[in-house]
Design an enzyme around this catalytic site. Structure first.
Site, short mmCIF file in Angstrom:
data_model
loop_
_atom_site.label_atom_id
_atom_site.label_comp_id
_atom_site.label_asym_id
_atom_site.label_seq_id
_atom_site.Cartn_x
_atom_site.Cartn_y
_atom_site.Cartn_z
N SER A 174 0.84 -1.16 -0.01
CA SER A 174 0.22 0.12 0.10
C SER A 174 0.95 1.41 -0.21
CB SER A 174 -1.13 -0.07 1.29
OG SER A 174 -0.24 0.57 2.37
N ASP A 175 0.39 2.33 -0.46
CA ASP A 175 1.10 3.43 -0.36
C ASP A 175 0.79 4.14 1.24
OD1 ASP A 175 2.18 5.93 -1.12
OD2 ASP A 175 1.22 6.26 -2.87
N THR A 176 1.48 5.30 1.69
CA THR A 176 1.73 5.58 2.79
C THR A 176 0.33 6.09 3.42
OG1 THR A 176 3.99 6.28 2.69
CG2 THR A 176 2.81 6.93 4.57
N GLY A 177 -0.43 5.31 4.49
CA GLY A 177 -1.42 5.84 4.95
C GLY A 177 -2.84 5.66 4.64
N PRO A 178 -3.09 4.75 3.62
CA PRO A 178 -4.44 4.60 2.97
C PRO A 178 -5.50 4.26 4.47
CG PRO A 178 -3.16 2.41 2.50
CD PRO A 178 -2.40 3.71 3.38
#
Length: 671
Positions: free
Chosen positions: A384-388
């Site tokens: 995942s990208d940062t912070g979803p």
């Protein structure tokens, strides 16, 4: 009988040959404190300290066998910690720390930062969070209590400091329960870039300095692109960086999207070639002990944002496909999968007006499971990208944090970026929302990457060798060539270029970064022997002005589309027009976005060069003719703001209607 004897001899020889082929050479073992086990003259590391050779410690065995053995020995807590990747910090490293004093590279040390970094606000939108997020854990606690083994290094110290710190981190991991090594990731460290915000690019570093990604694409030199990636790989592995949060396979089809600088341009075929070469250069034909594992992003393509507004922010949460061109954006990802990319990162965006659930791509089962894994056949890690979960839960805002983890895991995410606190994910499993069998699927993929990289045998680096390799003269010589090849000659109507030797040249760079005493730098004669440099336009035969527009950075953007006029991007247009009208002039423009140039006096701007992150020396070599320009535009430069407003976000500029382009994709002259 003779025939039978010959057959038996052949079988025997074949058996011997196969046995020899299967014999694996003793690898170099790197260790600090664990004991060494010996068997049949070979040595192994006793990583779990039980005095016997476990299958996961036996480098002769197949990776999958080792993975299954280690997985069987891991507790649920260890598995959960293994599924998080978070920022890690050194002493003096203030990444993501709000209101922190600024520190330079020399102020950062290889000591562990043992402070937790708790964020009450979204680090991107700066809005309060429902539950504060631990974006970084104190290093020792992160490894020994939270069982973290995936880290993102944001700091920018000298190479020796990174190498020393990486060795200390691996020693800490070696001493822990099962001796599982860490893997350290980074954003790009080898490019000249304008927006070097945390999470995008590290900016100017000790590593060899190459053109920006757009500049690499402008070269149209795939062999040199592969050489770039191979050189960067050598530098990265020398300091212990073994995972790249890069590169962007996104296409620059929406000119207002503020992440275009990190792409390889608008064309899917060009981007596919570039992605293939950088992956093969960093990873090799397959992951091995000298590889950097790549994380290709941002699936299924972050470019076609509504009005170009980015999905780091709630006002930019939607991607759309008004031109019906969804499949076009998949091409570079197909190339990445074919090249063997180790991981793929979905973007935050939620698809709008398409046949998918309107939830962020990390929550989107149709995108990850059905499309990425099912149709495209990707078997690697989904990161995942940062912070979803905590910060960008687009489309699932009404779900609890536990339910968000459940939905993302169901969709197919293996590695969650942004938090160092495993408690919520652990509770998600303990509450029965997600099975341990599902957790095992992800941990197996993550373990496989570490085994293939050879980290279990030797995660340590040679600090002295790192100092020699990183940014070496031979590496920079190749990078200097790339810088020159990245320059594009767009216009030479008056045949002013190349300039004659000893031309009296006034060379001014205009760059307002908000930090220098002023935006104007006048270059002096010491920078080149080809010309006679003068200190004013009045003294000059020719004026050379290099403008570097600055949109302010992705994380300074607001709830409206960015404007591409030069005057809206910190350029004093009247000053530039007066300057280029005063004498025969060469106008050089750095394109981190496809700027609209209609404010420039077109008659005076009869000679134009485009750059995409390079040096003044490279520009001068092109202007002087010491290097004949060969670069080609990696995207279309639009003729006006109106055509930008009317564009279809998923359609490349080269496919927009006639009249869209001032300079077309692929434009570029030579002498």
């Amino acid at each position: 009988m003779l025939v039978k004897a010959n057959v038996q001899t052949l079988i025997f020889l074949l058996f011997v040959h196969c046995a020899q082929a299967q014999k694996v050479a003793q690898p170099v073992l790197g260790y600090r404190s664990v004991k060494i086990l010996k068997e049949r003259g070979l040595t192994f590391k006793d990583l779990n300290k039980n005095g016997k050779l476990d299958r996961y410690e036996d480098w002769r065995l197949a990776v999958d066998t080792r993975v299954q053995d280690l997985l069987s020995q891991m507790s649920l807590e260890e598995k959960i910690g293994f599924m998080l990747i978070s920022t890690t910090r050194m002493v003096g490293d203030n990444a993501f720390q709000q209101n922190a004093p600024k520190t330079g590279p020399v102020e950062i040390t290889s000591d562990f930062n043992e402070e937790d970094l708790i964020q009450p606000n979204n680090i991107f939108t700066r809005k309060p969070l429902t539950i504060p997020i631990m974006s970084a854990a104190g290093t020792t606690k992160g490894v020994t209590q939270y069982h973290l083994r995936h880290f993102i290094l944001r700091a920018n110290p000298p190479a020796a400091i990174i190498a020393q710190w990486a060795n200390r981190l691996q020693q800490l991991c070696e001493n822990d329960h099962l001796g599982i090594p860490a893997i350290v990731a980074s954003n790009p460290r080898n490019h000249i870039t304008i927006d070097a915000a945390v999470g995008l690019s590290v900016g100017t570093t000790a590593f060899s300095k190459w053109p920006g990604e757009l500049g690499l694409a402008a070269m149209r030199d795939f062999k040199l692109t592969r050489e770039f990636a191979d050189i960067a790989r050598q530098e990265w592995t020398a300091v212990g960086l073994r995972k790249g949060y890069m590169y962007m396979a996104d296409l620059a089809t929406e000119p207002r999207w503020q992440r275009i600088e990190g792409t390889f341009g608008e064309d899917a075929d060009l981007a596919s070639h570039m992605i293939r070469e950088v992956i093969l250069g960093f990873q090799g034909m397959r992951l091995g002990t000298n590889s950097v594992a790549m994380t290709t992003k941002h699936f299924p393509g972050g470019g076609p944002q509504v009005n170009g507004m980015d999905s780091h922010f709630d006002w930019g949460k939607f991607a759309h496909y008004p031109g019906g061109n969804f499949e076009y954006h998949l091409k570079p990802f197909k190339a990445a999968i074919a090249a063997g990319t180790s991981a793929i990162m979905p973007y935050y965006s939620s698809p709008k007006g398409k046949d998918f659930e309107e939830v962020g791509f990390s929550y989107n089962k149709a995108i990850i499971q059905d499309l990425l894994r099912g149709k495209l056949g990707f078997k690697g890690i989904v990161n995942s990208d940062t912070g979803p979960i905590e910060m960008m839960p687009w489309g699932v805002e009404n779900l609890s944090l536990h339910q968000r983890y459940q939905k993302a895991l169901t969709a197919g995410v293996d590695l969650f970026s942004g938090t160092a606190d495993p408690s919520i994910l652990l509770e998600t499993v303990s509450q029965g929302l997600v099975s341990e069998a599902r957790i095992n699927e992800s941990v197996q993929r993550l373990l496989r990457e570490k085994f293939e990289l050879g980290l279990f045998e030797n995660p340590y680096v040679d600090v002295e060798k790192a100092k020699e390799i990183v940014g070496s003269t031979s590496f920079q010589k190749k990078a200097d060539l790339a810088q020159r090849k990245s320059v594009v000659l767009l216009r030479n109507d008056a045949k002013l270029l190349p300039l004659k030797a000893k031309t009296k040249l006034y060379f001014e760079t205009y760059y307002d970064n908000g930090r220098a005493s002023g935006p104007i730098t006048v270059h002096k004669a010491a920078e080149s022997s080809a010309f006679e440099f003068v200190s004013s336009k009045q003294e000059a035969d020719v004026v050379l002005v290099w403008i570097i527009p600055n949109a302010g950075g992705l994380f300074a953007s607001g709830n409206k589309p960015i404007e591409l006029n030069l005057s809206k991007n910190k350029i004093d247009v009247p000053h530039i027009n007066e300057l280029i009208s005063s004498k025969p002039a060469v106008l050089v423009i750095n394109f981190s976005s496809p700027w609209v140039l209609d404010e420039i006096d077109s008659k005076a701007a009869s000679t134009i060069l485009a750059t995409f992150g390079t040096t003044a020396d490279a520009v001068l070599d092109v202007v002087s003719g010491q290097f004949n320009p060969t670069g080609k535009l990696p995207f279309t430069i639009p003729v006006s703001n109106q055509v930008v407003t009317d564009n279809k976000s998923d359609i490349a500029g080269s496919m927009e209607p006639k009249g869209y382009a001032l300079f077309s994709f692929g434009a570029g002259l030579s002498y």
